[in-house]
Design an enzyme around this catalytic site. Structure first.
Site, PDB file in Angstrom:
ATOM      1  N   TYR A 113     -80.618 -64.941  64.830  1.00 19.71           N
ATOM      2  CA  TYR A 113     -81.195 -65.646  65.978  1.00 19.71           C
ATOM      3  C   TYR A 113     -81.516 -67.086  65.563  1.00 19.71           C
ATOM      4  O   TYR A 113     -82.575 -67.625  65.821  1.00 19.71           O
ATOM      5  CB  TYR A 113     -82.455 -64.913  66.471  1.00 19.71           C
ATOM      6  CG  TYR A 113     -82.753 -65.177  67.934  1.00 19.71           C
ATOM      7  CD1 TYR A 113     -81.997 -64.574  68.938  1.00 19.71           C
ATOM      8  CD2 TYR A 113     -83.788 -66.034  68.319  1.00 19.71           C
ATOM      9  CE1 TYR A 113     -82.262 -64.810  70.280  1.00 19.71           C
ATOM     10  CE2 TYR A 113     -84.071 -66.276  69.654  1.00 19.71           C
ATOM     11  CZ  TYR A 113     -83.301 -65.659  70.622  1.00 19.71           C
ATOM     12  OH  TYR A 113     -83.570 -65.894  71.960  1.00 19.71           O
ATOM     13  N   SER A 163     -79.512 -71.123  64.917  1.00 18.10           N
ATOM     14  CA  SER A 163     -78.985 -72.184  65.781  1.00 18.10           C
ATOM     15  C   SER A 163     -78.046 -71.633  66.852  1.00 18.10           C
ATOM     16  O   SER A 163     -78.299 -71.749  68.044  1.00 18.10           O
ATOM     17  CB  SER A 163     -78.259 -73.225  64.914  1.00 18.10           C
ATOM     18  OG  SER A 163     -77.623 -74.179  65.741  1.00 18.10           O
ATOM     19  N   VAL A 201     -73.788 -66.006  53.537  1.00 15.28           N
ATOM     20  CA  VAL A 201     -74.362 -64.664  53.373  1.00 15.28           C
ATOM     21  C   VAL A 201     -73.603 -63.602  54.176  1.00 15.28           C
ATOM     22  O   VAL A 201     -73.863 -62.410  54.041  1.00 15.28           O
ATOM     23  CB  VAL A 201     -75.873 -64.614  53.739  1.00 15.28           C
ATOM     24  CG1 VAL A 201     -76.664 -65.670  52.990  1.00 15.28           C
ATOM     25  CG2 VAL A 201     -76.104 -64.741  55.235  1.00 15.28           C
ATOM     26  N   HIS A 209     -67.113 -69.184  63.352  1.00 16.45           N
ATOM     27  CA  HIS A 209     -66.443 -70.045  62.369  1.00 16.45           C
ATOM     28  C   HIS A 209     -65.577 -69.114  61.527  1.00 16.45           C
ATOM     29  O   HIS A 209     -66.043 -68.052  61.096  1.00 16.45           O
ATOM     30  CB  HIS A 209     -67.480 -70.783  61.523  1.00 16.45           C
ATOM     31  CG  HIS A 209     -66.900 -71.644  60.436  1.00 16.45           C
ATOM     32  ND1 HIS A 209     -65.726 -72.357  60.595  1.00 16.45           N
ATOM     33  CD2 HIS A 209     -67.331 -71.910  59.185  1.00 16.45           C
ATOM     34  CE1 HIS A 209     -65.478 -73.023  59.466  1.00 16.45           C
ATOM     35  NE2 HIS A 209     -66.433 -72.768  58.606  1.00 16.45           N
TER      36      HIS A 209
HETATM   37  P1  NDP Z   1     -78.428 -70.488  61.103  1.00 21.47           P
HETATM   38  O1  NDP Z   1     -78.592 -70.866  59.692  1.00 21.47           O
HETATM   39  O2  NDP Z   1     -79.078 -71.335  62.145  1.00 21.47           O
HETATM   40  O3  NDP Z   1     -78.923 -68.988  61.398  1.00 21.47           O
HETATM   41  C1  NDP Z   1     -79.465 -68.272  60.469  1.00 21.47           C
HETATM   42  C2  NDP Z   1     -79.775 -66.855  61.029  1.00 21.47           C
HETATM   43  O4  NDP Z   1     -79.321 -65.938  60.057  1.00 21.47           O
HETATM   44  C3  NDP Z   1     -81.247 -66.666  61.199  1.00 21.47           C
HETATM   45  O5  NDP Z   1     -81.499 -65.760  62.223  1.00 21.47           O
HETATM   46  C4  NDP Z   1     -81.645 -66.074  59.827  1.00 21.47           C
HETATM   47  O6  NDP Z   1     -82.782 -65.281  59.859  1.00 21.47           O
HETATM   48  C5  NDP Z   1     -80.444 -65.218  59.529  1.00 21.47           C
HETATM   49  N1  NDP Z   1     -80.275 -65.028  58.094  1.00 21.47           N
HETATM   50  C6  NDP Z   1     -80.102 -65.982  57.153  1.00 21.47           C
HETATM   51  N2  NDP Z   1     -79.964 -65.426  55.937  1.00 21.47           N
HETATM   52  C7  NDP Z   1     -80.060 -64.104  56.127  1.00 21.47           C
HETATM   53  C8  NDP Z   1     -80.013 -62.997  55.252  1.00 21.47           C
HETATM   54  N3  NDP Z   1     -79.810 -63.143  53.935  1.00 21.47           N
HETATM   55  N4  NDP Z   1     -80.158 -61.754  55.784  1.00 21.47           N
HETATM   56  C9  NDP Z   1     -80.354 -61.578  57.115  1.00 21.47           C
HETATM   57  N5  NDP Z   1     -80.419 -62.591  57.987  1.00 21.47           N
HETATM   58  C10 NDP Z   1     -80.266 -63.833  57.492  1.00 21.47           C
HETATM   59  O7  NDP Z   1     -76.864 -70.311  61.364  1.00 21.47           O
HETATM   60  P2  NDP Z   1     -75.967 -71.091  62.405  1.00 21.47           P
HETATM   61  O8  NDP Z   1     -76.311 -70.647  63.770  1.00 21.47           O
HETATM   62  O9  NDP Z   1     -75.952 -72.547  62.069  1.00 21.47           O
HETATM   63  O10 NDP Z   1     -74.525 -70.548  62.002  1.00 21.47           O
HETATM   64  C11 NDP Z   1     -74.099 -69.267  62.397  1.00 21.47           C
HETATM   65  C12 NDP Z   1     -72.573 -69.279  62.464  1.00 21.47           C
HETATM   66  O11 NDP Z   1     -72.165 -70.176  63.495  1.00 21.47           O
HETATM   67  C13 NDP Z   1     -71.889 -69.760  61.198  1.00 21.47           C
HETATM   68  O12 NDP Z   1     -70.687 -69.038  61.048  1.00 21.47           O
HETATM   69  C14 NDP Z   1     -71.591 -71.214  61.493  1.00 21.47           C
HETATM   70  O13 NDP Z   1     -70.490 -71.733  60.759  1.00 21.47           O
HETATM   71  C15 NDP Z   1     -71.250 -71.134  62.963  1.00 21.47           C
HETATM   72  N6  NDP Z   1     -71.397 -72.368  63.701  1.00 21.47           N
HETATM   73  C16 NDP Z   1     -72.536 -73.115  63.559  1.00 21.47           C
HETATM   74  C17 NDP Z   1     -72.677 -74.281  64.300  1.00 21.47           C
HETATM   75  C18 NDP Z   1     -73.940 -75.078  64.224  1.00 21.47           C
HETATM   76  O14 NDP Z   1     -73.964 -76.169  64.801  1.00 21.47           O
HETATM   77  N7  NDP Z   1     -75.001 -74.637  63.566  1.00 21.47           N
HETATM   78  C19 NDP Z   1     -71.621 -74.764  65.208  1.00 21.47           C
HETATM   79  C20 NDP Z   1     -70.517 -73.828  65.362  1.00 21.47           C
HETATM   80  C21 NDP Z   1     -70.426 -72.713  64.600  1.00 21.47           C
HETATM   81  P3  NDP Z   1     -84.167 -65.776  59.203  1.00 21.47           P
HETATM   82  O15 NDP Z   1     -84.778 -66.666  60.229  1.00 21.47           O
HETATM   83  O16 NDP Z   1     -84.905 -64.518  58.971  1.00 21.47           O
HETATM   84  O17 NDP Z   1     -83.812 -66.509  57.946  1.00 21.47           O
HETATM   85 MG    MG Z   2     -69.303 -75.605  60.697  1.00 20.29          MG
END
Ligand code: NDP
Ligand code: MG
Length: 280
Positions: free
Chosen positions: A26, A28, A86, A109
């Site tokens: 949950y 970005s 991860v 991605h």
């Molecule tokens: P974020 O870093 O914003 O999201 C992290 C989420 O993953 C949080 O809910 C976090 O929970 C959880 N998380 C992190 N580490 C762990 C772990 N070890 N175990 C369980 N949960 C974990 O990710 P994004 O939204 O940026 O990216 C998600 C995907 O979307 C990626 O594949 C990215 O390449 C792609 N993407 C991202 C874009 C962007 O602008 N950000 C644009 C287009 C694609 P907690 O809060 O508990 O850490």
């Molecule tokens: Mg990217």
């Protein structure tokens, strides 16, 4: 451009009817996809570990976050929206064995799929729907009635049904309001990584630093400052404008011929929040 672009009228939310979508993470992207899909009438479960601000946010937004394995079990379509580094470990530990034949495994991605870190089980299709913007924009544009354009890809052996699910998903999060371009996992991975790692976080920052250092060493910025202080710049700029700005206009025309401007103009048409007026 020759690419196929899909809009709202090309996508049917009915492809998601009776199906449950699990949004794993949950952060970005996750918070935007989960809320936009729910607002589009799609059944959504959120997989999010407890103990973090993102967990609390999901609860605040009216979701009941589940552990990742449980959310996967409940869903027909599973989108992994965890940090790319991860994803593979969490996939192996909590996701893979909870997928059923006929489920669709999604990502936004292609990194882990393209580089062989995540392989779907047999009878599970792989689908990519990637908004080309950060999550907060995916949410705010959707709420405002617009959408962030995106990319869609399926693996070679995926069914047509899976592609239609992808279009419906893209519609559910607002991407087809902006336009969705069909691509491949390889292309999405390469262009996204190159743009982000080489251009955005690499060359752009280094160019500014190297340019600054080189120019300061050569006395350039000092010279520019002197020209501003002693009125040279003002005099030239006033004369240029009195003459109808011929130098300025010629330069602008030259810059506009660059391929980055031509391609950029096409892409900006898909982004309703950018005002692409051409100033003559
Ligand atoms: P974020 O870093 O914003 O999201 C992290 C989420 O993953 C949080 O809910 C976090 O929970 C959880 N998380 C992190 N580490 C762990 C772990 N070890 N175990 C369980 N949960 C974990 O990710 P994004 O939204 O940026 O990216 C998600 C995907 O979307 C990626 O594949 C990215 O390449 C792609 N993407 C991202 C874009 C962007 O602008 N950000 C644009 C287009 C694609 P907690 O809060 O508990 O850490
Ligand atoms: Mg990217």
């Amino acid at each position: 451009m020759a690419a196929t672009i899909y809009y709202d009228q090309d996508a049917d939310l009915a492809a998601l009817q009776g199906k449950t979508v699990a949004i794993l993470g949950y952060g970005s992207q996750g918070h935007a996809h989960a809320q936009n899909l729910r607002d589009s009438g799609v059944q959504v479960v959120v997989g999010q570990r407890p103990g973090s601000a993102n967990y609390d946010l999901a609860v605040e937004h009216g979701f009941e976050p589940l552990p990742i394995d449980e959310a996967t079990q409940q869903a027909d379509i599973v989108n992994i929206l965890l940090p790319d580094e991860v994803q593979a470990d969490i996939y192996r530990e909590h996701i893979r064995d909870n997928l059923q034949p006929g489920n669709v495994l999604m990502c936004s991605h292609g990194f882990n799929v393209h580089f062989g870190q995540i392989e779907a089980p047999q009878d599970v299709d792989l689908l990519l729907v990637a908004p080309k913007g950060p999550g907060h924009l995916v949410r705010s544009e959707f709420v405002a009635g617009g959408g962030v354009p995106g990319l869609i890809a399926v693996e070679d052996d995926a069914s047509e049904t899976t592609f239609q699910i992808g279009l419906a998903y893209a519609k559910g999060i607002g991407c087809t309001r902006g336009g969705v371009i069909r691509t491949s996992f390889a292309e999405e991975t390469e262009t996204d990584l190159f743009g982000e790692q080489a251009v955005l976080c690499g060359v752009a920052a280094e160019l500014v630093k190297a340019g600054f250092e080189t120019l300061v060493d050569a006395g350039y910025l000092k010279r520019v400052l002197e020209e501003i202080q002693d009125g040279t710049f003002a005099r030239n700029w006033i004369l240029e404008n009195k003459a109808g700005a011929p130098g300025f206009k010629a330069r602008r025309r030259r810059e506009r011929q660059h391929p980055v401007e031509i391609v950029g103009k096409e892409l900006r048409k898909l982004m309703s929040w950018i005002d692409d007026k051409v100033v003559e």
